[in-house]
Design a protein around this motif. Structure first.
Motif, PDB file in Angstrom:
ATOM      1  N   GLU A 387     -63.733  -5.421  23.891  1.00 36.95           N
ATOM      2  CA  GLU A 387     -62.953  -5.468  22.657  1.00 36.95           C
ATOM      3  C   GLU A 387     -61.832  -4.437  22.794  1.00 36.95           C
ATOM      4  OE1 GLU A 387     -64.954  -3.464  19.357  1.00 36.95           O
ATOM      5  OE2 GLU A 387     -66.552  -2.988  20.764  1.00 36.95           O
ATOM      6  N   PRO A 388     -60.864  -4.522  21.908  1.00 42.31           N
ATOM      7  CA  PRO A 388     -59.806  -3.517  21.976  1.00 42.31           C
ATOM      8  C   PRO A 388     -60.418  -2.134  21.743  1.00 42.31           C
ATOM      9  CG  PRO A 388     -59.182  -5.338  20.511  1.00 42.31           C
ATOM     10  CD  PRO A 388     -60.631  -5.524  20.853  1.00 42.31           C
ATOM     11  N   ILE A 389     -60.008  -1.162  22.543  1.00 48.53           N
ATOM     12  CA  ILE A 389     -60.507   0.197  22.314  1.00 48.53           C
ATOM     13  C   ILE A 389     -59.479   0.925  21.454  1.00 48.53           C
ATOM     14  CG2 ILE A 389     -59.704   0.933  24.632  1.00 48.53           C
ATOM     15  CD1 ILE A 389     -62.030   3.051  24.501  1.00 48.53           C
ATOM     16  N   VAL A 409     -60.140   3.022  32.748  1.00 47.89           N
ATOM     17  CA  VAL A 409     -59.666   1.658  32.949  1.00 47.89           C
ATOM     18  C   VAL A 409     -60.132   0.787  31.783  1.00 47.89           C
ATOM     19  CG1 VAL A 409     -59.278   1.720  35.436  1.00 47.89           C
ATOM     20  CG2 VAL A 409     -61.576   1.242  34.617  1.00 47.89           C
ATOM     21  N   ASP A 410     -59.169   0.390  30.963  1.00 44.61           N
ATOM     22  CA  ASP A 410     -59.441  -0.499  29.823  1.00 44.61           C
ATOM     23  C   ASP A 410     -59.226  -1.912  30.349  1.00 44.61           C
ATOM     24  OD1 ASP A 410     -59.452  -2.026  27.533  1.00 44.61           O
ATOM     25  OD2 ASP A 410     -57.785  -0.993  26.565  1.00 44.61           O
ATOM     26  N   THR A 411     -60.338  -2.615  30.601  1.00 41.65           N
ATOM     27  CA  THR A 411     -60.271  -3.886  31.318  1.00 41.65           C
ATOM     28  C   THR A 411     -60.355  -5.061  30.359  1.00 41.65           C
ATOM     29  OG1 THR A 411     -62.683  -4.013  31.587  1.00 41.65           O
ATOM     30  CG2 THR A 411     -61.460  -2.785  33.261  1.00 41.65           C
ATOM     31  N   THR A 415     -65.427 -14.282  29.450  1.00 38.05           N
ATOM     32  CA  THR A 415     -66.433 -15.065  30.173  1.00 38.05           C
ATOM     33  C   THR A 415     -65.734 -16.117  31.042  1.00 38.05           C
ATOM     34  OG1 THR A 415     -67.917 -14.786  28.298  1.00 38.05           O
ATOM     35  CG2 THR A 415     -68.498 -16.505  29.870  1.00 38.05           C
ATOM     36  N   GLU A 416     -64.715 -16.717  30.480  1.00 33.83           N
ATOM     37  CA  GLU A 416     -64.011 -17.801  31.153  1.00 33.83           C
ATOM     38  C   GLU A 416     -63.236 -17.343  32.385  1.00 33.83           C
ATOM     39  OE1 GLU A 416     -64.006 -17.037  27.971  1.00 33.83           O
ATOM     40  OE2 GLU A 416     -63.992 -18.818  26.679  1.00 33.83           O
ATOM     41  N   THR A 417     -62.839 -16.084  32.404  1.00 36.00           N
ATOM     42  CA  THR A 417     -61.965 -15.640  33.494  1.00 36.00           C
ATOM     43  C   THR A 417     -62.751 -15.148  34.706  1.00 36.00           C
ATOM     44  OG1 THR A 417     -61.732 -13.326  32.792  1.00 36.00           O
ATOM     45  CG2 THR A 417     -60.217 -14.928  31.794  1.00 36.00           C
ATOM     46  N   PHE A 496     -54.823 -20.994  27.619  1.00 37.41           N
ATOM     47  CA  PHE A 496     -54.737 -20.203  26.394  1.00 37.41           C
ATOM     48  C   PHE A 496     -56.012 -19.385  26.231  1.00 37.41           C
ATOM     49  CE2 PHE A 496     -55.146 -20.188  21.551  1.00 37.41           C
ATOM     50  CZ  PHE A 496     -54.468 -18.972  21.456  1.00 37.41           C
ATOM     51  N   THR A 497     -55.831 -18.072  26.066  1.00 34.85           N
ATOM     52  CA  THR A 497     -56.970 -17.161  26.056  1.00 34.85           C
ATOM     53  C   THR A 497     -57.675 -17.082  24.709  1.00 34.85           C
ATOM     54  OG1 THR A 497     -55.617 -15.296  25.321  1.00 34.85           O
ATOM     55  CG2 THR A 497     -55.753 -15.668  27.702  1.00 34.85           C
ATOM     56  N   GLY A 498     -56.964 -17.433  23.622  1.00 36.39           N
ATOM     57  CA  GLY A 498     -57.526 -17.219  22.286  1.00 36.39           C
ATOM     58  C   GLY A 498     -57.244 -15.834  21.752  1.00 36.39           C
ATOM     59  N   SER A 522     -69.312  -5.868  17.921  1.00 35.81           N
ATOM     60  CA  SER A 522     -69.831  -4.932  18.923  1.00 35.81           C
ATOM     61  C   SER A 522     -69.618  -5.455  20.339  1.00 35.81           C
ATOM     62  CB  SER A 522     -71.335  -4.693  18.719  1.00 35.81           C
ATOM     63  OG  SER A 522     -71.562  -4.169  17.442  1.00 35.81           O
ATOM     64  N   GLY A 523     -68.458  -6.040  20.562  1.00 34.00           N
ATOM     65  CA  GLY A 523     -68.158  -6.538  21.904  1.00 34.00           C
ATOM     66  C   GLY A 523     -68.830  -7.858  22.236  1.00 34.00           C
ATOM     67  N   HIS A 524     -69.548  -8.452  21.272  1.00 33.95           N
ATOM     68  CA  HIS A 524     -70.172  -9.748  21.525  1.00 33.95           C
ATOM     69  C   HIS A 524     -69.441 -10.836  20.770  1.00 33.95           C
ATOM     70  CE1 HIS A 524     -73.155  -7.559  23.539  1.00 33.95           C
ATOM     71  NE2 HIS A 524     -73.779  -7.111  22.471  1.00 33.95           N
TER      72      HIS A 524
HETATM   73  C1  WTA Z   1     -62.210  -9.386  23.968  1.00 33.13           C
HETATM   74  C2  WTA Z   1     -66.111 -10.042  27.880  1.00 33.13           C
HETATM   75  C3  WTA Z   1     -59.335  -6.028  24.103  1.00 33.13           C
HETATM   76  C4  WTA Z   1     -61.116 -10.417  23.900  1.00 33.13           C
HETATM   77  C5  WTA Z   1     -65.644  -9.583  29.258  1.00 33.13           C
HETATM   78  C6  WTA Z   1     -61.650 -11.519  24.780  1.00 33.13           C
HETATM   79  C7  WTA Z   1     -61.033  -7.363  24.891  1.00 33.13           C
HETATM   80  C8  WTA Z   1     -63.124 -11.457  24.506  1.00 33.13           C
HETATM   81  C9  WTA Z   1     -61.159  -6.552  26.041  1.00 33.13           C
HETATM   82  C10 WTA Z   1     -63.945 -11.988  25.646  1.00 33.13           C
HETATM   83  C11 WTA Z   1     -60.299  -5.414  26.159  1.00 33.13           C
HETATM   84  C12 WTA Z   1     -62.579  -8.189  26.156  1.00 33.13           C
HETATM   85  N1  WTA Z   1     -59.412  -5.205  25.167  1.00 33.13           N
HETATM   86  N2  WTA Z   1     -60.128  -7.096  23.941  1.00 33.13           N
HETATM   87  N3  WTA Z   1     -60.357  -4.575  27.188  1.00 33.13           N
HETATM   88  N4  WTA Z   1     -62.127  -7.106  26.811  1.00 33.13           N
HETATM   89  N5  WTA Z   1     -61.935  -8.353  24.987  1.00 33.13           N
HETATM   90  O1  WTA Z   1     -66.179 -13.627  26.839  1.00 33.13           O
HETATM   91  O2  WTA Z   1     -60.973 -10.846  22.572  1.00 33.13           O
HETATM   92  O3  WTA Z   1     -67.697 -11.789  26.001  1.00 33.13           O
HETATM   93  O4  WTA Z   1     -61.108 -12.775  24.488  1.00 33.13           O
HETATM   94  O5  WTA Z   1     -66.015 -11.415  27.808  1.00 33.13           O
HETATM   95  O6  WTA Z   1     -63.397 -10.077  24.292  1.00 33.13           O
HETATM   96  O7  WTA Z   1     -65.319 -11.754  25.425  1.00 33.13           O
HETATM   97  P1  WTA Z   1     -66.370 -12.201  26.494  1.00 33.13           P
END
Ligand code: WTA
Length: 648
Positions: A387-389, A409-411, A415-417, A496-498, A522-524
């Motif tokens: 998620e955005p930090i 490193v803010d990565t 899942t798709e990539t 398109f990433t969404g 919470s990042g999910h």
């Molecule tokens: C978000 C997780 C901002 C984003 C690897 C993306 C982020 C979704 C970041 C994918 C980041 C993931 N900064 N947003 N560094 N990393 N996202 O599929 O909205 O569980 O589309 O993969 O998380 O979530 P997923």
């Protein structure tokens, strides 16, 4: 947002694989001539049949087709294990740290080879072979990695379901991919609490197509008492006694599927993201090496769960393909105390640490004390994902955890990539807190406006990717049309990433969050449609609309507007009942944080719910609702504002 710039420190640059000049050179080469670039980097893994074709990809409408290294053959387990045996057989491959701080173990590459061979033979004995799907529903124990690699060794396709998902969610995923075999544990253990995994599997199987699941293999973790169905269920340790640890690897085509992973989208039920063998492994291993500046001998720890893509690419496949030492943690950041992360870092001398902003924010709440009582001198690189930090969390990570010595490193990826697409590189990229910075090799981000017009220079818009990279998902399992529809129909010839993003004057990307109906708790990832369909399945609910709202710890919280059946009144008891309902139906991560009982939802005259308005109210930003004149019943908005749950 902060526009602070942090220069690459000399120490980072001196140690790093590449500096900025080298990044620029490699990036330019990767996009001007991807064939040549990836032909070279495709060789970073071993191929039993070398590829001669490199890239055969098309994003053209009606013909979405993604193939990398198509005529090559390889095996992922061989790349992650066997090829390291000669040079690093006795090096630790996996450090396992248990939920209980007194429990940990080191597994060498040689031991890993034996464990994976044994598990592969257990599967093979049960008829699992190339192309068969195997569902994994496991806690964070070494057997989870063994099971993944055992599938890969046989050419079988694993589909991991996060241990926090409910029996219903598990059932629909087992059905979705048609798994004949499920691997689970008696119970999981997290933060001292037991998770009834086997019991959940039993519940799930009752809802799965009859006779689909032939075998359930149960790893003994806690020794808890579980029901075992004769003929179907077997304890792993008993089955393992019957086989040797020597299992030949099945060499598969580069485009043979490696795994399916279900993920939430804007509409409908989660879809099975398919990743294949060759391109995925090349991309996961290359990003792991460059993004974390991984050097031989480093100890690397990613705190994700293998139930998510981060665990696939950056606990197991990327690190092991690179011969790394990867740490796998069973527990949670706050058990037995909120010093746990930092204690584990000291205990195992972790050099590279990769976690999620939500964990950082929750630990920030406990102040600096729990961090400062540990040394953390081994740390060099700190990663963030999911998620955005927010800049405050970034600053705390940098200043307090890393003591201004470590690069961050803010990565950004999905899942798709398959792997990281936008990220700083420790020796090359100046940092801006809150920005994922620049694209990795081969990745061409494109910003478009709502009409699909490509934006130039500094801008804000929707983030798309032009052209393929080797780690990209290939299809939605069993539904290629949905793949095209979801990712390639919004903007022609682009993925398109969404996500929405901003690009600044330096060409840095700032991800602002999802622009579709996916929320990030919470990042999910959670699809609002999934939570809505769970709510309306409750006998008292007639209609529901779910949106995200800013949440201090979780990033986004789940806000549900619920219309009850005629004559029913909502109260706190019913709120609780609905939360329990959704938790049971989907899993705890889908629990609504706020529920507002609404006699009516704002709809257009054609009956479409105006989610924009609901989002604004949930954000407590009802002063700027925009045009409400197209509403069928404008008055419902006043009631929604009046009874809003999130008050400033
Ligand atoms: C978000 C997780 C901002 C984003 C690897 C993306 C982020 C979704 C970041 C994918 C980041 C993931 N900064 N947003 N560094 N990393 N996202 O599929 O909205 O569980 O589309 O993969 O998380 O979530 P997923």
């Amino acid at each position: 947002m902060s526009e602070k710039v942090i220069d690459v420190q000399d120490a980072w640059r001196e140690r790093a694989l590449i500096d900025d000049a080298k990044y620029q050179e490699m990036y330019a080469a990767s996009v001007s001539d991807p064939e040549t670039f990836w032909a070279e980097h495709g060789k970073r893994i071993d191929w039993s049949t070398p590829f001669t074709k490199v890239k055969e990809t098309s994003f053209a409408p009606g013909n979405i087709s993604i193939k990398w290294f198509e005529d090559g053959k390889t095996n992922v387990a061989v790349n992650c294990i066997d090829r390291h045996l000669e040079t690093r057989g006795d090096q630790t491959a996996i450090i396992w740290e248990g939920d209980d701080p007194n429990e940990s173990k080191h597994i060498t590459y040689r031991q890993l080879h034996a464990e994976v061979g044994r598990m592969a033979n257990v599967l093979r004995n049960r008829g699992v072979g190339k192309g068969d799907r195997v569902t994994l529903y496991l806690p964070m124990i070494p057997e989870a990695a063994y099971a993944m690699l055992a599938c890969a060794r046989l050419g079988a396709i694993h589909a991991i379901v996060f241990g926090g998902f409910s029996p219903d969610s598990l059932a629909s995923r087992i059905n979705g991919c048609g798994s004949k075999v499920v691997i689970t544990a008696d119970e999981g253990l997290r933060g001292g609490r037991k998770v009834p995994l086997k019991a959940n599997v039993d519940e799930a199987i009752k809802r799965v197509e009859k006779d689909l699941v032939e075998h359930v293999i149960v790893v003994k973790r806690t020794g808890g008492d579980v029901a075992m169905e004769p003929g179907r269920d077997v304890y792993y340790h008993e089955a393992a006694e019957q086989v040797t640890d020597d299992c030949p690897a099945e060499q598969v085509e580069a485009e043979h599927p490696l795994f399916i992973l279900y993920t939430s989208g804007s509409t409908g039920q989660p879809k099975g993201v398919v990743h294949t063998t060759g391109g995925y492994l090349v991309y996961a291993s290359m990003t792991h090496q460059y993004v974390f500046d991984y050097h031989d001998g480093d100890v690397y720890w990613c705190t994700a769960d293998v139930g998510w893509v981060t665990g696939h690419s950056y606990i197991v496949y990327g690190p092991l393909a690179n011969g790394a030492t990867t740490l796998m943690f069973e527990g949670i950041p706050t058990y037995p105390s909120n010093s746990r992360f930092w204690e584990v870092i000291d205990k195992h001398n972790v050099n590279i640490f990769y976690t999620a902003p939500t964990a950082i924010r929750s630990l920030m709440g406990g102040g600096e004390g729990p961090v400062k009582k540990t040394s953390r001198q081994s740390l060099r690189v700190l990663g963030s994902v999911g998620e955005p930090i927010n800049p405050e969390a970034w600053d705390w990570y940098y200043n307090v955890v890393g003591e201004r010595r470590c690069s961050i490193v803010d990565t950004w990826w999905q899942t798709e990539t398959g792997g990281i697409l936008i990220t700083p590189l420790p020796g090359a990229t100046k940092l801006k807190p809150g920005s994922a910075t620049r694209p990795f090799f081969g990745v061409q981000p494109v910003m478009v406006d709502a009409e699909g017009k490509e934006l130039e220079g500094k801008c804000e818009g929707n983030l798309c990717i032009k052209d393929s990279w080797p780690g990209q998902m290939r299809t939605v399992y069993g539904d290629h049309e949905r793949f095209e529809q979801t990712y390639f129909s919004t903007y022609k010839n682009l993925y398109f990433t969404g996500d929405g993003a901003r690009r600044d004057d330096d060409g840095y990307y700032w991800i602002t969050g999802r622009v579709d109906d996916v929320i990030n708790v919470s990042g999910h990832r959670m699809g609002t449609a999934e939570v809505e369909s769970s709510l309306v399945a409750h006998p008292k609910v007639s209609e529901a609309a779910v949106v995200g709202y800013p949440h201090n710890l979780k990033g986004q919280g789940i806000y549900a507007y619920v219309t009850l059946n005629e004559g029913l009144e909502g109260d706190d008891a019913l709120r609780k009942e609905l939360v329990t309902w959704v938790r049971k139906d989907i899993g705890p991560i889908a629990s609504p944080d706020l529920i507002q009982f609404a006699p009516g939802l704002p709809k257009t005259r054609s009956g479409k719910i105006m989610r924009r308005i609901l989002r604004k109210i949930a954000e407590d930003d009802f002063g700027s609702l925009g045009d409400t004149s197209t509403l069928a019943e404008p008055a419902v908005v006043d009631d929604l504002i009046e009874n809003r749950q999130n008050r400033g």
